[in-house]
Design a protein around this motif. Sequence first.
Motif, PDB file in Angstrom:
ATOM      1  N   LYS A   1       0.831  -1.206   0.000  1.00 48.29           N
ATOM      2  CA  LYS A   1       0.000   0.000   0.000  1.00 48.29           C
ATOM      3  C   LYS A   1       0.867   1.258   0.000  1.00 48.29           C
ATOM      4  O   LYS A   1       0.564   2.238  -0.684  1.00 48.29           O
ATOM      5  CB  LYS A   1      -0.934  -0.010   1.215  1.00 48.29           C
ATOM      6  CG  LYS A   1      -1.899  -1.186   1.246  1.00 48.29           C
ATOM      7  CD  LYS A   1      -2.672  -1.236   2.549  1.00 48.29           C
ATOM      8  CE  LYS A   1      -3.551  -2.481   2.628  1.00 48.29           C
ATOM      9  NZ  LYS A   1      -4.249  -2.590   3.932  1.00 48.29           N
ATOM     10  N   GLU A   2       1.944   1.216   0.795  1.00 51.27           N
ATOM     11  CA  GLU A   2       2.850   2.368   0.840  1.00 51.27           C
ATOM     12  C   GLU A   2       3.578   2.537  -0.485  1.00 51.27           C
ATOM     13  O   GLU A   2       3.784   3.664  -0.948  1.00 51.27           O
ATOM     14  CB  GLU A   2       3.860   2.193   1.980  1.00 51.27           C
ATOM     15  CG  GLU A   2       4.765   3.401   2.175  1.00 51.27           C
ATOM     16  CD  GLU A   2       5.681   3.241   3.370  1.00 51.27           C
ATOM     17  OE1 GLU A   2       5.565   4.048   4.311  1.00 51.27           O
ATOM     18  OE2 GLU A   2       6.512   2.301   3.369  1.00 51.27           O
ATOM     19  N   TYR A   3       3.960   1.426  -1.103  1.00 44.37           N
ATOM     20  CA  TYR A   3       4.614   1.492  -2.417  1.00 44.37           C
ATOM     21  C   TYR A   3       3.715   2.183  -3.431  1.00 44.37           C
ATOM     22  O   TYR A   3       4.158   3.061  -4.179  1.00 44.37           O
ATOM     23  CB  TYR A   3       4.956   0.082  -2.911  1.00 44.37           C
ATOM     24  CG  TYR A   3       5.323   0.043  -4.379  1.00 44.37           C
ATOM     25  CD1 TYR A   3       6.573   0.470  -4.815  1.00 44.37           C
ATOM     26  CD2 TYR A   3       4.395  -0.392  -5.339  1.00 44.37           C
ATOM     27  CE1 TYR A   3       6.893   0.463  -6.162  1.00 44.37           C
ATOM     28  CE2 TYR A   3       4.715  -0.406  -6.681  1.00 44.37           C
ATOM     29  CZ  TYR A   3       5.968   0.013  -7.092  1.00 44.37           C
ATOM     30  OH  TYR A   3       6.285   0.007  -8.425  1.00 44.37           O
ATOM     31  N   VAL A   4       2.447   1.800  -3.455  1.00 42.69           N
ATOM     32  CA  VAL A   4       1.497   2.390  -4.399  1.00 42.69           C
ATOM     33  C   VAL A   4       1.360   3.895  -4.154  1.00 42.69           C
ATOM     34  O   VAL A   4       1.345   4.694  -5.102  1.00 42.69           O
ATOM     35  CB  VAL A   4       0.127   1.687  -4.290  1.00 42.69           C
ATOM     36  CG1 VAL A   4      -0.925   2.447  -5.091  1.00 42.69           C
ATOM     37  CG2 VAL A   4       0.229   0.252  -4.776  1.00 42.69           C
ATOM     38  N   GLN A   5       1.278   4.295  -2.889  1.00 40.53           N
ATOM     39  CA  GLN A   5       1.179   5.718  -2.549  1.00 40.53           C
ATOM     40  C   GLN A   5       2.419   6.476  -3.014  1.00 40.53           C
ATOM     41  O   GLN A   5       2.325   7.580  -3.568  1.00 40.53           O
ATOM     42  CB  GLN A   5       0.995   5.878  -1.045  1.00 40.53           C
ATOM     43  CG  GLN A   5      -0.339   5.375  -0.517  1.00 40.53           C
ATOM     44  CD  GLN A   5      -0.423   5.395   1.001  1.00 40.53           C
ATOM     45  OE1 GLN A   5       0.566   5.658   1.684  1.00 40.53           O
ATOM     46  NE2 GLN A   5      -1.603   5.110   1.538  1.00 40.53           N
ATOM     47  N   HIS A   6       3.589   5.888  -2.772  1.00 40.37           N
ATOM     48  CA  HIS A   6       4.831   6.547  -3.168  1.00 40.37           C
ATOM     49  C   HIS A   6       4.947   6.678  -4.683  1.00 40.37           C
ATOM     50  O   HIS A   6       5.339   7.735  -5.202  1.00 40.37           O
ATOM     51  CB  HIS A   6       6.033   5.765  -2.628  1.00 40.37           C
ATOM     52  CG  HIS A   6       6.236   5.920  -1.159  1.00 40.37           C
ATOM     53  ND1 HIS A   6       7.142   5.177  -0.435  1.00 40.37           N
ATOM     54  CD2 HIS A   6       5.668   6.757  -0.257  1.00 40.37           C
ATOM     55  CE1 HIS A   6       7.113   5.542   0.833  1.00 40.37           C
ATOM     56  NE2 HIS A   6       6.222   6.500   0.955  1.00 40.37           N
TER      57      HIS A   6
ATOM     58  N   HIS B   1       0.193  -5.138 -11.773  1.00 39.93           N
ATOM     59  CA  HIS B   1      -1.205  -4.766 -11.995  1.00 39.93           C
ATOM     60  C   HIS B   1      -1.493  -3.382 -11.413  1.00 39.93           C
ATOM     61  O   HIS B   1      -2.178  -2.558 -12.042  1.00 39.93           O
ATOM     62  CB  HIS B   1      -2.132  -5.809 -11.355  1.00 39.93           C
ATOM     63  CG  HIS B   1      -3.581  -5.497 -11.509  1.00 39.93           C
ATOM     64  ND1 HIS B   1      -4.239  -5.528 -12.725  1.00 39.93           N
ATOM     65  CD2 HIS B   1      -4.526  -5.143 -10.583  1.00 39.93           C
ATOM     66  CE1 HIS B   1      -5.503  -5.201 -12.547  1.00 39.93           C
ATOM     67  NE2 HIS B   1      -5.709  -4.962 -11.266  1.00 39.93           N
ATOM     68  N   SER B   2      -0.944  -3.116 -10.230  1.00 34.15           N
ATOM     69  CA  SER B   2      -1.129  -1.797  -9.599  1.00 34.15           C
ATOM     70  C   SER B   2      -0.434  -0.710 -10.402  1.00 34.15           C
ATOM     71  O   SER B   2      -0.954   0.409 -10.543  1.00 34.15           O
ATOM     72  CB  SER B   2      -0.587  -1.819  -8.165  1.00 34.15           C
ATOM     73  OG  SER B   2      -1.329  -2.710  -7.359  1.00 34.15           O
ATOM     74  N   ILE B   3       0.740  -1.025 -10.929  1.00 34.86           N
ATOM     75  CA  ILE B   3       1.470  -0.056 -11.761  1.00 34.86           C
ATOM     76  C   ILE B   3       0.647   0.277 -13.002  1.00 34.86           C
ATOM     77  O   ILE B   3       0.496   1.447 -13.376  1.00 34.86           O
ATOM     78  CB  ILE B   3       2.850  -0.613 -12.165  1.00 34.86           C
ATOM     79  CG1 ILE B   3       3.746  -0.765 -10.939  1.00 34.86           C
ATOM     80  CG2 ILE B   3       3.528   0.318 -13.193  1.00 34.86           C
ATOM     81  CD1 ILE B   3       5.049  -1.505 -11.207  1.00 34.86           C
ATOM     82  N   GLN B   4       0.105  -0.747 -13.650  1.00 32.86           N
ATOM     83  CA  GLN B   4      -0.697  -0.530 -14.854  1.00 32.86           C
ATOM     84  C   GLN B   4      -1.928   0.329 -14.577  1.00 32.86           C
ATOM     85  O   GLN B   4      -2.301   1.185 -15.393  1.00 32.86           O
ATOM     86  CB  GLN B   4      -1.131  -1.869 -15.446  1.00 32.86           C
ATOM     87  CG  GLN B   4      -0.038  -2.584 -16.218  1.00 32.86           C
ATOM     88  CD  GLN B   4      -0.550  -3.826 -16.903  1.00 32.86           C
ATOM     89  OE1 GLN B   4      -0.819  -4.830 -16.253  1.00 32.86           O
ATOM     90  NE2 GLN B   4      -0.700  -3.763 -18.212  1.00 32.86           N
ATOM     91  N   LYS B   5      -2.558   0.130 -13.447  1.00 28.10           N
ATOM     92  CA  LYS B   5      -3.731   0.919 -13.094  1.00 28.10           C
ATOM     93  C   LYS B   5      -3.371   2.394 -12.970  1.00 28.10           C
ATOM     94  O   LYS B   5      -4.132   3.269 -13.405  1.00 28.10           O
ATOM     95  CB  LYS B   5      -4.325   0.412 -11.782  1.00 28.10           C
ATOM     96  CG  LYS B   5      -5.120  -0.876 -11.903  1.00 28.10           C
ATOM     97  CD  LYS B   5      -5.691  -1.323 -10.566  1.00 28.10           C
ATOM     98  CE  LYS B   5      -6.702  -0.348 -10.034  1.00 28.10           C
ATOM     99  NZ  LYS B   5      -7.317  -0.814  -8.763  1.00 28.10           N
ATOM    100  N   MET B   6      -2.210   2.693 -12.394  1.00 24.53           N
ATOM    101  CA  MET B   6      -1.770   4.088 -12.277  1.00 24.53           C
ATOM    102  C   MET B   6      -1.442   4.682 -13.640  1.00 24.53           C
ATOM    103  O   MET B   6      -1.770   5.835 -13.936  1.00 24.53           O
ATOM    104  CB  MET B   6      -0.548   4.175 -11.357  1.00 24.53           C
ATOM    105  CG  MET B   6      -0.897   4.257  -9.889  1.00 24.53           C
ATOM    106  SD  MET B   6       0.563   4.470  -8.847  1.00 24.53           S
ATOM    107  CE  MET B   6       1.027   2.767  -8.618  1.00 24.53           C
ATOM    108  N   VAL B   7      -0.796   3.888 -14.472  1.00 26.44           N
ATOM    109  CA  VAL B   7      -0.403   4.357 -15.802  1.00 26.44           C
ATOM    110  C   VAL B   7      -1.630   4.693 -16.652  1.00 26.44           C
ATOM    111  O   VAL B   7      -1.609   5.636 -17.455  1.00 26.44           O
ATOM    112  CB  VAL B   7       0.466   3.282 -16.497  1.00 26.44           C
ATOM    113  CG1 VAL B   7       0.618   3.583 -17.989  1.00 26.44           C
ATOM    114  CG2 VAL B   7       1.841   3.211 -15.834  1.00 26.44           C
ATOM    115  N   ASP B   8      -2.698   3.948 -16.470  1.00 21.49           N
ATOM    116  CA  ASP B   8      -3.911   4.163 -17.266  1.00 21.49           C
ATOM    117  C   ASP B   8      -4.609   5.496 -16.970  1.00 21.49           C
ATOM    118  O   ASP B   8      -5.511   5.904 -17.696  1.00 21.49           O
ATOM    119  CB  ASP B   8      -4.909   3.023 -17.023  1.00 21.49           C
ATOM    120  CG  ASP B   8      -4.435   1.709 -17.628  1.00 21.49           C
ATOM    121  OD1 ASP B   8      -3.564   1.748 -18.513  1.00 21.49           O
ATOM    122  OD2 ASP B   8      -4.929   0.649 -17.202  1.00 21.49           O
TER     123      ASP B   8
END
Length: 232
Positions: free
Chosen positions: A131-136, A177-184
């Motif tokens: 979760k922290e990785y995604v926020q960062h 998958h989380s990275i792709q969601k942010m990129v989109d």
Amino acid sequence: MKKIVGLFFIVLVICLVAYAFQAVDAKNDQRVMAFGDSLTYGKGDKEGEGYIDDLKHKTNDSDSEKVQFWNYGIRGQETDGVIKQLEDLEINTKLDKADTFIVYIGINDLINSNGGNLKKINDQKINDEKKEYVQHLDKILSELLKKNNKADILVIGLYNPNKDDLKLENHISDYNHSIQKMVDKDSRLKYIPTNDLFENKDKKAYFSDEIHPNEEGYQLITNRILDKYDFK
């Protein structure tokens, strides 16, 4: 005396014209700023700086350097380290000069959430700290988009260095998958996957140690980036 003044004037004009052409050429140069960890730094590549060095050679000819690469990769770095880099005055004031950004970060976040190694995967710890990785990562990408209104941002996906470890594979896929969601979320963000590059590959042939690629491994990453993105 008049001849000397005339000669000086001619030399001055030539210098100014040369400078003008140089300035035009400089405007046509592509500037790429790369942020990340040891994979961007190039650890494991005995010949250079990993995929960044490969990109530099493959996007430029021997006579000119039209694509300039500024490598800000730091060994052992996590996402919070990239955030600090972007806050650094020397780097922050250059962000609007870039034509392309490369962001390749996350494997250290995952490894350290698992206790500093990948020997025994702890699902709960990795999931909690992800979760922290995604926020960062979201903060990093938002800052780059805010500071530069034109540059594309290439976000490189993570790979599993231990393909036989299915638990690790699941976490790598979840991170990606989380990275792709942010990129989109923004058209200037471009996702470049790497996890499939090492499938059915002999690890000894493509890695320098348990995690870092060797020259051949970095070549796979370089070629994937060039397949997905045209720097010119």
